[in-house]
Design a protein around this motif. Sequence first.
Motif, PDB file in Angstrom:
ATOM      1  N   ALA A  97      29.993 -27.688  60.883  1.00  0.00           N
ATOM      2  CA  ALA A  97      30.846 -26.610  60.382  1.00  0.00           C
ATOM      3  C   ALA A  97      31.452 -25.851  61.561  1.00  0.00           C
ATOM      4  O   ALA A  97      32.438 -26.274  62.132  1.00  0.00           O
ATOM      5  N   ASP A 111      25.437 -29.233  57.791  1.00  0.00           N
ATOM      6  CA  ASP A 111      25.127 -29.599  56.412  1.00  0.00           C
ATOM      7  C   ASP A 111      24.307 -30.878  56.466  1.00  0.00           C
ATOM      8  O   ASP A 111      24.819 -31.945  56.826  1.00  0.00           O
ATOM      9  N   TYR A 159      34.141 -29.754  56.304  1.00  0.00           N
ATOM     10  CA  TYR A 159      34.303 -28.350  56.694  1.00  0.00           C
ATOM     11  C   TYR A 159      35.449 -28.194  57.697  1.00  0.00           C
ATOM     12  O   TYR A 159      36.201 -27.220  57.642  1.00  0.00           O
ATOM     13  N   TRP A 211      28.235 -21.309  53.706  1.00  0.00           N
ATOM     14  CA  TRP A 211      29.513 -21.629  54.314  1.00  0.00           C
ATOM     15  C   TRP A 211      30.485 -20.474  54.094  1.00  0.00           C
ATOM     16  O   TRP A 211      30.687 -20.013  52.986  1.00  0.00           O
ATOM     17  N   LEU A 220      24.102 -23.968  54.357  1.00  0.00           N
ATOM     18  CA  LEU A 220      24.031 -24.775  55.569  1.00  0.00           C
ATOM     19  C   LEU A 220      22.809 -24.376  56.386  1.00  0.00           C
ATOM     20  O   LEU A 220      22.194 -23.337  56.144  1.00  0.00           O
TER      21      LEU A 220
END
Length: 644
Positions: A97, A111, A159, A211, A220
């Motif tokens: 991310a 993730d 992401y 997130w 996450l």
Amino acid sequence: MTDISISIPGEEAKAVAAGITAQEALKELLSKKQRKQAIAVLCNGEATDLSATLQADTVLELIQADSDEGVHILRHSSAHIMAQAVKELFGQDVKVAIGPSIEDGYYYDFDRDPAFNPDDFVAIEERMAEIVKARLPFERRMMPIAEALAFFSDQGEIYKVELLKDLEEKGEESVSLYQQGDFIDLCRGPHIPDTSWLKSFKLLRVAGSYWRGDEHNPMLTRIYGTAFSDKKDLKKYLNRIEEAKKRDHRKLGKELALFTIQDEVGPGLILWQPRGAMLRKLIEDYWKDAHYKNGYELLYTPHIARQDLWKTSGHLDFYGENMYSAMEIDEVAYQLKPMNCPFHIGIYNATKHSYREFPVRWCELGTVYRYERTGALHGLMRVRGFTQDDAHIFCRPDHLEEEIFNIIDLNLQVLKTFGFADYDVYLSTRPEKYVGSDEHWDLSTKALQGAMEKKGLAYEVDPGEGVFYGPKIDIKIKDQLGRSWQCSTIQVDFNLPERFGMTYTGQDGAEHQPIMIHRALMGSLERFIGVLIEHYAGAFPLWMAPEQARILNITDAQADYCSGIYSELRQAGVRVEQDLRNEKLNYKIREAQMMKTPYMLIIGDREMEEGTVTVRKRNGDNLPPMTPQEFADLVRKECEQGTA
């Protein structure tokens, strides 16, 4: 090829061919020794990689590895190296991310199912060390946004794709990517020249993170780490973390029986135990006395009010997400108060006022309620119900600067009494969403600036961080470990007096609007006590120690004598307890020391015969034998010195 001019501040410019890299330019301007620790450069004031090419006249400034900006770049690069290690170890099923640098370190969100845990750190750190040893260069390239979307979509990096789509909607046509080895990340940069610059790093902990901070989004795993340019600095930081763990107010709060939080009652709601309640009482008593001496009057107000009150104040519009749902009483909507301000205004508006009365200074230890997500709750530091050490000053324009000056004086006096002499001061200016006229905002800001300058306070401007109704001064205190804590705030407000129709009769016989100053010195008692616990590691100064002394007998033969001294000292105002259990003296001393009791009064046959006590301090030092009255006098004098 076109020539460009390159220079460093204060030195003569030099002509070189356009397209030269920043690193090559430094070789033209500085000796090897001078540029040795350059991790990046400022090109005309903008942080840039050493590999960046120069196409126009440029003033170069070194960013050293041990500078604030250099450490920021080092940590950001460390986050990329950690992400590379994670992807290489755990495969393409792991989605990345974001991974920014933060104060004291960095993090990266991943993730993965199952989530990462600290047991994974050894393998990740070992792989990071291999990447560092490989001296992989950080290579920057620009890519059209459509191409970047296709690339990260092929990688399954959902992401990154979402971030790119946001940039595309904002009209961005291209983005920068950074690559070290086979790992490619979306990033603005800059970064270290190659991975070998990362010599001192450590992974610290994991946490869950939604997130984009939205609880409706996937959870996450956030891995936190830190990095320093010097191994000694890393060691010092890790030692500080260990010391912080020992000082954790949640741990000490339990061990010292100060407070408890129970699921049956509800998260974020504090139950004060007797020792904690005594600590709180001592702080409140000092606070009330200090305010009385400085011309304040005490108020008490309710915990709920009609919802319409919060509509008038603007809190429902600007602060509604932090307020609890309305409750219906007699078919009228009420809400728990998130602030005390409208109540103080209500008291003001209950009577007529003349210009001769000003300034009016009112204070309240008012308990308020604000919604906090469960994941954000943290002991006493982040709660759902807390008591503000609140005050509001109503004054005329000609009083404004002097009142702010007086508040600063009282503020610093209170902080010093509690042991905080190191702090940073910030001026928070107009936010993007605000109420009131620009004229009033400018007047308020200038008054705050003027008072700080008159006081000789150094301060930094914190742009856009004012509250919706006015600018403010924020004071962040530093504890024994050098950590900053936001506590004190001073806010100037023209908005609420206008909304609530506040007036006073001026010297000219006409009605005028007063200026309102919002002010908290400690912020909230809960948070401030949490900071105090960690600042003193639970070993409070004598004046605020819940238990100042503990009487310890050597044998049962002294029990009655001990009980008499216990009563005598309590009558003299000493906060004393007694431990008359049939246990060994050393065991009882150790328990008293673990409870951070400042003084232990040890009594055996000799003390009983002589009418004295043997005084042992919590650090193990002994004082000469003294009578109970002499000990009471010692406590009184030490407490007076502590609050002087």
